[in-house]
Design an enzyme around this catalytic site. Structure first.
Site, PDB file in Angstrom:
ATOM      1  N   SER A   1      -3.286  -1.731  -1.523  1.00  0.00           N
ATOM      2  CA  SER A   1      -3.755  -0.656  -2.385  1.00  0.00           C
ATOM      3  C   SER A   1      -5.248  -0.732  -2.657  1.00  0.00           C
ATOM      4  O   SER A   1      -5.909   0.291  -2.814  1.00  0.00           O
ATOM      5  CB  SER A   1      -2.991  -0.679  -3.715  1.00  0.00           C
ATOM      6  OG  SER A   1      -1.606  -0.509  -3.499  1.00  0.00           O
TER       7      SER A   1
ATOM      8  N   GLY B   1      -1.677  -6.433   1.268  1.00  0.00           N
ATOM      9  CA  GLY B   1      -2.737  -6.367   0.276  1.00  0.00           C
ATOM     10  C   GLY B   1      -3.085  -7.725  -0.305  1.00  0.00           C
ATOM     11  O   GLY B   1      -2.635  -8.768   0.171  1.00  0.00           O
ATOM     12  N   ASP B   2      -3.883  -7.693  -1.381  1.00  0.00           N
ATOM     13  CA  ASP B   2      -4.337  -8.919  -2.022  1.00  0.00           C
ATOM     14  C   ASP B   2      -3.173  -9.707  -2.612  1.00  0.00           C
ATOM     15  O   ASP B   2      -3.152 -10.943  -2.553  1.00  0.00           O
ATOM     16  CB  ASP B   2      -5.345  -8.587  -3.123  1.00  0.00           C
ATOM     17  CG  ASP B   2      -6.618  -7.964  -2.568  1.00  0.00           C
ATOM     18  OD1 ASP B   2      -6.920  -8.193  -1.386  1.00  0.00           O
ATOM     19  OD2 ASP B   2      -7.310  -7.238  -3.318  1.00  0.00           O
TER      20      ASP B   2
ATOM     21  N   GLY C   1       0.822  -1.205   0.000  1.00  0.00           N
ATOM     22  CA  GLY C   1       0.000   0.000   0.000  1.00  0.00           C
ATOM     23  C   GLY C   1       0.853   1.250   0.000  1.00  0.00           C
ATOM     24  O   GLY C   1       1.680   1.492  -0.883  1.00  0.00           O
TER      25      GLY C   1
ATOM     26  N   ASN D   1      -1.985 -13.507  -1.788  1.00  0.00           N
ATOM     27  CA  ASN D   1      -1.817 -14.480  -2.857  1.00  0.00           C
ATOM     28  C   ASN D   1      -0.483 -15.213  -2.737  1.00  0.00           C
ATOM     29  O   ASN D   1      -0.400 -16.422  -2.964  1.00  0.00           O
ATOM     30  CB  ASN D   1      -1.923 -13.777  -4.211  1.00  0.00           C
ATOM     31  CG  ASN D   1      -1.751 -14.723  -5.381  1.00  0.00           C
ATOM     32  OD1 ASN D   1      -0.630 -15.030  -5.789  1.00  0.00           O
ATOM     33  ND2 ASN D   1      -2.858 -15.195  -5.927  1.00  0.00           N
ATOM     34  N   GLU D   2       0.558 -14.494  -2.380  1.00  0.00           N
ATOM     35  CA  GLU D   2       1.887 -15.101  -2.217  1.00  0.00           C
ATOM     36  C   GLU D   2       1.866 -16.174  -1.127  1.00  0.00           C
ATOM     37  O   GLU D   2       2.404 -17.277  -1.305  1.00  0.00           O
ATOM     38  CB  GLU D   2       2.910 -14.020  -1.878  1.00  0.00           C
ATOM     39  CG  GLU D   2       4.313 -14.537  -1.627  1.00  0.00           C
ATOM     40  CD  GLU D   2       5.283 -13.438  -1.215  1.00  0.00           C
ATOM     41  OE1 GLU D   2       6.299 -13.757  -0.564  1.00  0.00           O
ATOM     42  OE2 GLU D   2       5.020 -12.257  -1.546  1.00  0.00           O
TER      43      GLU D   2
END
Length: 617
Positions: free
Chosen positions: A332, A234-235, A178, A239-240
């Protein structure tokens, strides 16, 4: 006869000296005593079976007051449920404020008393935003220390019976996500975990792929010692970590595919009989493209996967009964948090975690068969929780990598640049049509609705929006015997057929959830569900720039209908394949770059669980 303070203490102790049943549980009906509630006054506090309640002794509570002729509301909460309470703690000897408001606002009498006290920590919902949870603390005081200690012990015993709550968590903090406030965000919510007596092992990532490496290398014994993993970021960061867990432990067959796609990638050939533990060296220099392969599936004549080839880790099965993911937003867009809690707020997310909320979430498996048009077939498996996008979506995320220093504003800047270029890409998409699809709209529209969605979307009154205790997500589908509550791909190819769409596309997107965010308040698909076992395939055909701008404007508007255009195709499907006709092919997986010339994808229903409860109405 006048009663003194010692008499009151004796009576209160008598109320608290309750008999016990065989399990050693205190009978809540007799737990009652007089205490002082900070800034309220003297109350009768009662320990009920489901929480604490209190009644104010002063009569002014119901009288109300006025100020310059305006009636003021001095109503204060009079209960808190154990399900809304996350901690109770004994505090130091100090002041308890007793405030008494008279008939008029200028009649104010306030007294401070020195006494022992304890604090009950919980939350209350915002009046204007039900999804936003606000911290609430109630301080009760008494002259006798043992009285406070007794109440703390009783309340703690009740909280310990909330078995869904985590005790030990692994926390990953992305310091640069972010606006670079990942560490500050964790510092904001860390006291909540400390009060709830939750042990946290905190890892602040030092480089790209750090969290992925930790999750792939962590031993089963250590993983089983945690009740879940929490991400502060964040998204893309989530995901990682999601891929770090699934890539090394979830062995599933590849997605189903039509016969011509199967032949084009040579799935039936012996070249793909890889060892499950083998790792392929990627052509790309990007770290995110280096993943171990999953086990190769057995394929039948129709090109659909045989579902009996799972190689689950017996020591850590998925879905898992106790292990959950938590996300504290610091990115973000934070679309996953918005869709699963309804609020982009770190405090709200932290409360969902410490209170042990549980929500099942669909996960998409995306298999890249070729990275470029000339590369050889080397399947690479990725997982996505929210969205997979190509064309406009891939170009924006690719271009934005050069402007990370701009923070979240880079998406607006790069989105404008990509829009002005107005590039379209030639590709072929095949998707499974579900004959007996149980749509989220009126049941009698069935297949007809699925075919005409490209022209007109359903009326808003017909849409069933995914909310807390969603009936769609919590109920096994009736019309589709092909879907099950297990996290498996589509398993009855005889009841399906593959439909194809070929041409020039501005974008191709597969939404696993609605993907609400600040730029799209209703999301890409307003009635997408979190755990229904379907992807929402959205294909934007080449069209005039003005028409595409209209589509994007509807997407950014609250109450808009971005799917209500002739050039937009929208299909609910459990699986699809994609083949690019050009050389450039970049995808966006949950905000992360993924280069793929040819891929296939499928959804696994309820594969993972989140510390969340779904957005409120």
């Amino acid at each position: 006869m006048e009663r003194n303070e010692e008499d009151d203490v004796a009576d209160n102790r008598a109320h608290l000296a309750a008999p016990s049943n065989d399990d050693g549980d205190i009978e809540a009906s007799v737990l009652s005593s007089n205490l002082f509630l900070d800034y309220v006054g003297e109350v009768v506090l009662t320990h009920n079976s489901d929480g604490l309640s209190w009644k104010l002794l002063e009569t002014f509570k119901n009288e109300g007051s006025t100020c310059l002729g305006i009636k003021l509301d001095h109503k204060v909460p009079d209960e808190i449920k154990f399900s809304d309470m996350y901690a109770v703690e004994l505090t130091d000897y100090g002041s308890i404020h007793r405030s008494k408001v008279g008939k008029f606002c200028f009649e104010n009498e306030s007294h401070d008393y020195e006494m022992y006290s304890f604090k009950v920590h919980g939350f209350k919902k915002s009046r204007t935003q039900p999804c936003l949870w606000v911290l609430a603390t109630y301080t009760f005081g008494h002259k006798d220390l043992s009285m406070c200690e007794m109440w703390v012990n009783h309340v703690n015993a009740s909280l310990n019976r909330q078995v869904e709550r985590p005790k030990n968590l692994l926390v990953f903090v992305h310091p640069l996500s972010g606006k670079g406030n990942g560490c500050r965000t964790w510092e904001m919510v860390a006291p909540i975990f400390a009060r709830a007596r939750i042990k946290t092992k905190v890892i602040v990532t030092q480089r790209a792929g750090h969290a992925f490496d930790v999750m792939t290398s962590i031993t089963i014994n250590e993983l089983k010692s945690y009740d879940g993993v929490v991400t502060v970021g964040g998204d893309g960061f989530f995901n990682e970590i999601l891929n770090g867990l699934l890539s090394s432990r979830y062995k599933a067959p590849y997605p189903p595919a039509p016969s011509d796609f199967v032949q084009s990638v040579g799935i039936n050939g012996c070249s793909l009989d890889h060892d499950p533990n083998e790792t392929v060296s990627e052509n790309s220099d990007q770290n995110e493209d280096e993943d171990p392969l999953l086990a190769n599936p057995l394929l039948n004549g129709s090109g659909s996967s045989n579902l009996h080839t799972y190689q689950q880790d017996a020591d850590f099965p998925l879905p898992n009964e106790w292990f959950r993911f938590g996300i504290i937003p610091a990115g973000s867009t934070d679309a996953i948090v918005l869709c699963t809690t309804g609020a982009r707020d770190p405090i709200t997310s932290a409360l969902h975690i410490v209170l042990g909320k549980r929500l099942c979430l669909d996960i998409a498996q995306v298999v890249r068969w070729r990275a470029t048009a000339t590369s050889k077939v080397e399947p690479c498996v990725r997982y996505a929780a929210s969205f997979a996008g190509y064309g406009f979506y891939g170009d924006v995320i690719s271009d934005s990598e050069k402007y990370r220093w701009m923070g979240p504003k880079r998406y607006d800047y790069c989105g404008t640049k990509v829009f002005l270029k107005h590039r379209s890409y030639e590709a072929e998409i095949a998707y499974l049509e579900v004959e007996s699809e149980n749509t989220n709209s009126l049941p009698d529209r069935g297949r007809l609705l699925n075919r005409v969605r490209a022209l007109w979307g359903p009326n808003k009154s017909e849409r069933l929006i995914c909310r807390t205790n969603c009936i769609i997500c919590n109920t096994k589908p009736v019309c589709t015997s092909t879907r099950s509550t297990r996290p498996t791909p589509y398993s009855r190819p005889e009841e399906t057929r593959w439909l194809k769409s070929k041409g020039c596309f501005l974008s191709v997107g597969a939404a696993i959830m609605s993907n609400r965010n600040e730029r799209a308040p209703d999301g890409l698909v307003i009635d997408a569900h979190l755990s229904d076992g379907f992807l929402h395939l959205i294909m934007i055909k080449d069209c005039p720039r003005a028409s595409y701008l209209w589509h994007l404007t509807e997407l950014a508007r609250k109450g808009g209908n971005p799917l209500n255009f002739e050039f937009v195709e929208h299909h609910k499907t459990p699986a699809f394949t994609f083949t690019s006709s050009g050389n450039e092919s970049v995808w966006n997986l949950d905000g992360e770059l993924f280069q793929a010339h040819q891929l296939s994808a499928q959804v696994f229903r309820g594969l993972i669980s989140l510390f969340a409860s779904g957005p409120e109405v």
